[in-house]
Scaffold this motif. Structure first.
Motif, PDB file in Angstrom:
ATOM      1  N   ILE A  38       0.839  -1.198   0.000  1.00  0.00           N
ATOM      2  CA  ILE A  38       0.000   0.000   0.000  1.00  0.00           C
ATOM      3  C   ILE A  38       0.875   1.249   0.000  1.00  0.00           C
ATOM      4  CG2 ILE A  38      -1.731   1.306   1.296  1.00  0.00           C
ATOM      5  CD1 ILE A  38      -2.778  -1.329   2.356  1.00  0.00           C
ATOM      6  N   TYR A  42      -1.004   8.284  -0.869  1.00  0.00           N
ATOM      7  CA  TYR A  42      -2.228   8.569  -1.623  1.00  0.00           C
ATOM      8  C   TYR A  42      -3.464   7.900  -1.028  1.00  0.00           C
ATOM      9  CZ  TYR A  42       0.743  10.428  -5.271  1.00  0.00           C
ATOM     10  OH  TYR A  42       1.664  11.170  -5.957  1.00  0.00           O
ATOM     11  N   PHE A  43      -3.288   6.932  -0.143  1.00  0.00           N
ATOM     12  CA  PHE A  43      -4.421   6.195   0.410  1.00  0.00           C
ATOM     13  C   PHE A  43      -4.264   6.122   1.928  1.00  0.00           C
ATOM     14  CE2 PHE A  43      -6.467   2.133   1.632  1.00  0.00           C
ATOM     15  CZ  PHE A  43      -7.742   2.414   1.217  1.00  0.00           C
ATOM     16  N   TYR A 113      -1.809  -2.250  -3.939  1.00  0.00           N
ATOM     17  CA  TYR A 113      -2.830  -1.212  -3.781  1.00  0.00           C
ATOM     18  C   TYR A 113      -2.212   0.166  -3.941  1.00  0.00           C
ATOM     19  CZ  TYR A 113      -7.453   0.357  -2.627  1.00  0.00           C
ATOM     20  OH  TYR A 113      -8.711   0.899  -2.726  1.00  0.00           O
ATOM     21  N   TYR A 114      -1.866   0.487  -5.166  1.00  0.00           N
ATOM     22  CA  TYR A 114      -1.364   1.809  -5.535  1.00  0.00           C
ATOM     23  C   TYR A 114      -1.679   2.019  -6.999  1.00  0.00           C
ATOM     24  CZ  TYR A 114       2.557  -1.026  -7.199  1.00  0.00           C
ATOM     25  OH  TYR A 114       3.324  -1.979  -7.822  1.00  0.00           O
ATOM     26  N   ASP A 115      -1.926   3.278  -7.378  1.00  0.00           N
ATOM     27  CA  ASP A 115      -2.250   3.560  -8.775  1.00  0.00           C
ATOM     28  C   ASP A 115      -1.320   4.586  -9.409  1.00  0.00           C
ATOM     29  OD1 ASP A 115      -3.199   5.776  -7.465  1.00  0.00           O
ATOM     30  OD2 ASP A 115      -5.197   5.729  -8.343  1.00  0.00           O
ATOM     31  N   PHE A 136      -4.112  -2.360  -9.856  1.00  0.00           N
ATOM     32  CA  PHE A 136      -4.960  -1.439 -10.600  1.00  0.00           C
ATOM     33  C   PHE A 136      -4.591  -1.455 -12.074  1.00  0.00           C
ATOM     34  CE2 PHE A 136      -5.481   0.106  -6.326  1.00  0.00           C
ATOM     35  CZ  PHE A 136      -6.825   0.459  -6.286  1.00  0.00           C
ATOM     36  N   ASN A 151     -10.837   3.427  -8.975  1.00  0.00           N
ATOM     37  CA  ASN A 151      -9.855   4.359  -8.421  1.00  0.00           C
ATOM     38  C   ASN A 151      -9.512   3.980  -6.986  1.00  0.00           C
ATOM     39  OD1 ASN A 151     -12.159   5.202  -7.146  1.00  0.00           O
ATOM     40  ND2 ASN A 151     -12.111   7.288  -7.905  1.00  0.00           N
ATOM     41  N   LEU A 152      -8.466   4.576  -6.471  1.00  0.00           N
ATOM     42  CA  LEU A 152      -7.880   4.211  -5.183  1.00  0.00           C
ATOM     43  C   LEU A 152      -8.830   4.407  -4.008  1.00  0.00           C
ATOM     44  CD1 LEU A 152      -5.004   3.210  -4.560  1.00  0.00           C
ATOM     45  CD2 LEU A 152      -4.429   5.527  -3.922  1.00  0.00           C
ATOM     46  N   GLU A 153      -9.665   5.414  -4.057  1.00  0.00           N
ATOM     47  CA  GLU A 153     -10.541   5.722  -2.936  1.00  0.00           C
ATOM     48  C   GLU A 153     -11.673   4.708  -2.785  1.00  0.00           C
ATOM     49  OE1 GLU A 153      -9.915   8.169  -5.360  1.00  0.00           O
ATOM     50  OE2 GLU A 153      -8.202   8.870  -4.203  1.00  0.00           O
ATOM     51  N   TYR A 155     -12.098   1.561  -2.162  1.00  0.00           N
ATOM     52  CA  TYR A 155     -11.541   0.302  -1.683  1.00  0.00           C
ATOM     53  C   TYR A 155     -12.609  -0.785  -1.564  1.00  0.00           C
ATOM     54  CZ  TYR A 155     -13.289   1.744   2.885  1.00  0.00           C
ATOM     55  OH  TYR A 155     -14.091   2.130   3.914  1.00  0.00           O
TER      56      TYR A 155
END
Length: 172
Positions: A38, A42-43, A113-115, A136, A151-153, A155
């Motif tokens: 992660i 950004y998250f 879990y990163y874009d 992603f 998108n990342l948000e 989840y």
């Protein structure tokens, strides 16, 4: 700052050349162990993401976390490894023993879990010995076995889609 940019560019070029020879691996079994990579810059909802995996049947003790740029020392109740930019050298090699132990683990599922394509995260995903890799769709397609286009948000959507397709593929 400029040297970090140059190092990232150099590492991405080395990684791009090594991705030309990627071999697809097949995984025939159930998902029991999960590694999460992660990017916390950004998250920020890492705890909620972990809870979604637990709610979908993954045991808490079978989840391991590798966190990039974590500013907190929050105890998630699982094994957490911290990743920093200084752990990566100019030859696209990780020079931290704990991070290398995470990479060497034979996870059934690795969730990237990163874009945003950061060199150190790409190297970790590429070097990981995980049997099945998920990430992603904005990241290089050769790194992961399966990509999810969200998108990342979101989840919850990411985890729902992941487990929907894992059921279809008879992985859980």
């Amino acid at each position: 700052m400029f040297l970090n940019y140059l190092k990232g560019f150099s590492v991405k070029k080395i990684l791009k050349n090594s991705l030309l020879n990627v071999k697809n691996s097949s995984f025939s079994g159930n998902v029991k162990t999960v590694g999460l990579v992660i990017d916390e810059s950004y998250f920020a909802n890492t705890q909620l993401l972990i809870e979604e995996f637990i709610a979908n049947g993954i045991a808490k003790e079978n989840i391991e976390l590798l966190v990039y740029k974590s500013k907190s020392n929050v105890n998630f109740g699982i094994t957490v490894t911290k990743l920093e930019s200084s752990h990566l050298n100019w030859k696209a090699q990780i020079k931290n023993g704990v991070v290398n132990d995470f990479i060497a683990k034979d996870f059934d599922l690795l969730v990237s879990y990163y874009d945003v394509q950061k060199a150190i995260l790409l190297v970790v995903t590429h070097e990981s010995k995980a049997k099945f890799k998920v990430g992603f769709s904005t990241i290089d397609k050769r790194l992961n076995n399966f990509m999810i286009g969200t998108n990342l948000e979101n989840y919850k959507v990411f985890v729902q889609e992941l487990f929907k397709y894992l059921k279809i593929l008879n992985k859980i």
